[in-house]
Write an enzyme that holds these catalytic residues in place. Structure first.
Site, PDB file in Angstrom:
ATOM      1  N   VAL A   1       4.454  -6.771  16.039  1.00 62.72           N
ATOM      2  CA  VAL A   1       4.379  -8.026  15.303  1.00 62.72           C
ATOM      3  C   VAL A   1       5.737  -8.726  15.279  1.00 62.72           C
ATOM      4  O   VAL A   1       6.787  -8.101  15.189  1.00 62.72           O
ATOM      5  CB  VAL A   1       3.863  -7.787  13.865  1.00 62.72           C
TER       6      VAL A   1
ATOM      7  N   HIS B   1       7.032 -16.487  14.358  1.00 59.86           N
ATOM      8  CA  HIS B   1       7.479 -17.737  14.969  1.00 59.86           C
ATOM      9  C   HIS B   1       7.474 -18.829  13.906  1.00 59.86           C
ATOM     10  O   HIS B   1       6.578 -18.866  13.049  1.00 59.86           O
ATOM     11  CB  HIS B   1       6.558 -18.165  16.106  1.00 59.86           C
TER      12      HIS B   1
ATOM     13  N   SER C   1      13.513 -11.946  20.064  1.00 57.35           N
ATOM     14  CA  SER C   1      12.399 -11.051  20.366  1.00 57.35           C
ATOM     15  C   SER C   1      11.868 -11.346  21.761  1.00 57.35           C
ATOM     16  O   SER C   1      11.997 -12.461  22.271  1.00 57.35           O
ATOM     17  CB  SER C   1      11.287 -11.225  19.328  1.00 57.35           C
TER      18      SER C   1
ATOM     19  N   GLY D   1       8.508 -10.434  24.558  1.00 58.81           N
ATOM     20  CA  GLY D   1       7.214  -9.831  24.850  1.00 58.81           C
ATOM     21  C   GLY D   1       6.578 -10.513  26.042  1.00 58.81           C
ATOM     22  O   GLY D   1       6.548 -11.745  26.112  1.00 58.81           O
TER      23      GLY D   1
ATOM     24  N   GLY E   1       7.043 -14.555  26.778  1.00 60.95           N
ATOM     25  CA  GLY E   1       8.470 -14.666  27.048  1.00 60.95           C
ATOM     26  C   GLY E   1       9.336 -14.257  25.881  1.00 60.95           C
ATOM     27  O   GLY E   1       9.198 -13.151  25.362  1.00 60.95           O
TER      28      GLY E   1
ATOM     29  N   CYS F   1       8.796  -6.273  15.049  1.00 59.45           N
ATOM     30  CA  CYS F   1       8.627  -5.469  16.264  1.00 59.45           C
ATOM     31  C   CYS F   1       8.377  -3.998  15.954  1.00 59.45           C
ATOM     32  O   CYS F   1       8.658  -3.115  16.776  1.00 59.45           O
ATOM     33  CB  CYS F   1       9.824  -5.639  17.197  1.00 59.45           C
TER      34      CYS F   1
END
Length: 227
Positions: free
Chosen positions: A78, A81, A141, A143, A154, A172
């Site tokens: 998780v 944003h 972060s 991913g 990204g 995370c």
């Protein structure tokens, strides 16, 4: 043609966009692309949202409150944003660029490290936890998802945002992970200052020499519309 495609990348600059239409657009783009489709970078901010990656566990979402939690097919757990965070999605044909997934992750991390160095911030990656860190605090972060040999999703770089929603999760999957952002380390730095450095650093590291910059928006079905 192949040589030209290897040099070319389209950089789409979006305004603030809800997460789900952008995610749908990335899927549509990846499903429809072929070996003649240029690679793309999408720059966007999202309204407040938690996204849960494929490895995500419910216990890491502590107190979401009024912030929606959306399941994502990116790697990782998780994250949060919100406005003031620069999200950069990388839609790349890895085979054409002769990039492995680990090489792409390293290029993205080095892009952020190089961008932060531009603002005199010393940052580093960690072998045990993807992303970029300043000291023990996380500033970016990361991913990705790979489909048909092509990447999407990204990075999310904290620039000038409200960091308090990160307290509602274990970022995370790490309990007690502290977050930081550029504007706390170098006051006055904005997204407008950061985005060009971020993009140009990535283009240099990965070897694109013919970028095309386009402002775009999305319709409600996740289809790109000229901005």
């Amino acid at each position: 043609m192949t040589h030209l495609l290897q040099d070319k990348i389209i950089v789409r600059q979006f305004d603030v966009q809800p997460y789900e239409p952008v995610s749908l657009a990335m899927h549509n783009f990846t499903d429809r692309r072929d070996d003649k489709t240029p690679d793309e970078i999408w720059l966007v901010q999202h309204p407040r949202v938690f996204t849960q990656g494929q490895a995500g566990k419910a216990e890491h979402v502590l107190m979401p409150g009024d912030i929606p939690v959306i399941q994502s097919d990116r790697g990782g757990q998780v994250t949060y944003h919100g406005p003031g965070q620069q999200v950069m999605y990388v839609l790349i044909d890895l085979k054409r660029r002769k990039l492995g997934v680990r090489q792409l992750v390293t290029a993205i991390e080095n892009t952020v490290i190089g961008t932060l160095a531009h603002f005199h911030i010393d940052a580093h990656a960690r072998p045990d936890a993807p992303g970029v860190y300043v000291g023990e605090r996380k500033i970016c972060s990361l991913g990705l998802r790979i489909r048909k040999g092509c990447s999407f999703h990204g990075l999310a770089l904290n620039i000038a945002m409200d960091l308090s929603p990160f307290l509602r999760i274990n970022p995370c999957g790490y309990a007690g992970m502290e977050m930081t952002q550029i504007s706390d380390l170098v006051p006055g730095v904005t997204l407008d200052d950061t985005a060009p450095v971020l993009v140009n650093t990535f283009l240099l590291l990965v070897g694109y020499s013919a970028p095309e910059f386009i402002p775009w928006n999305l319709d409600v079905q996740g289809e790109p519309l000229p901005g």
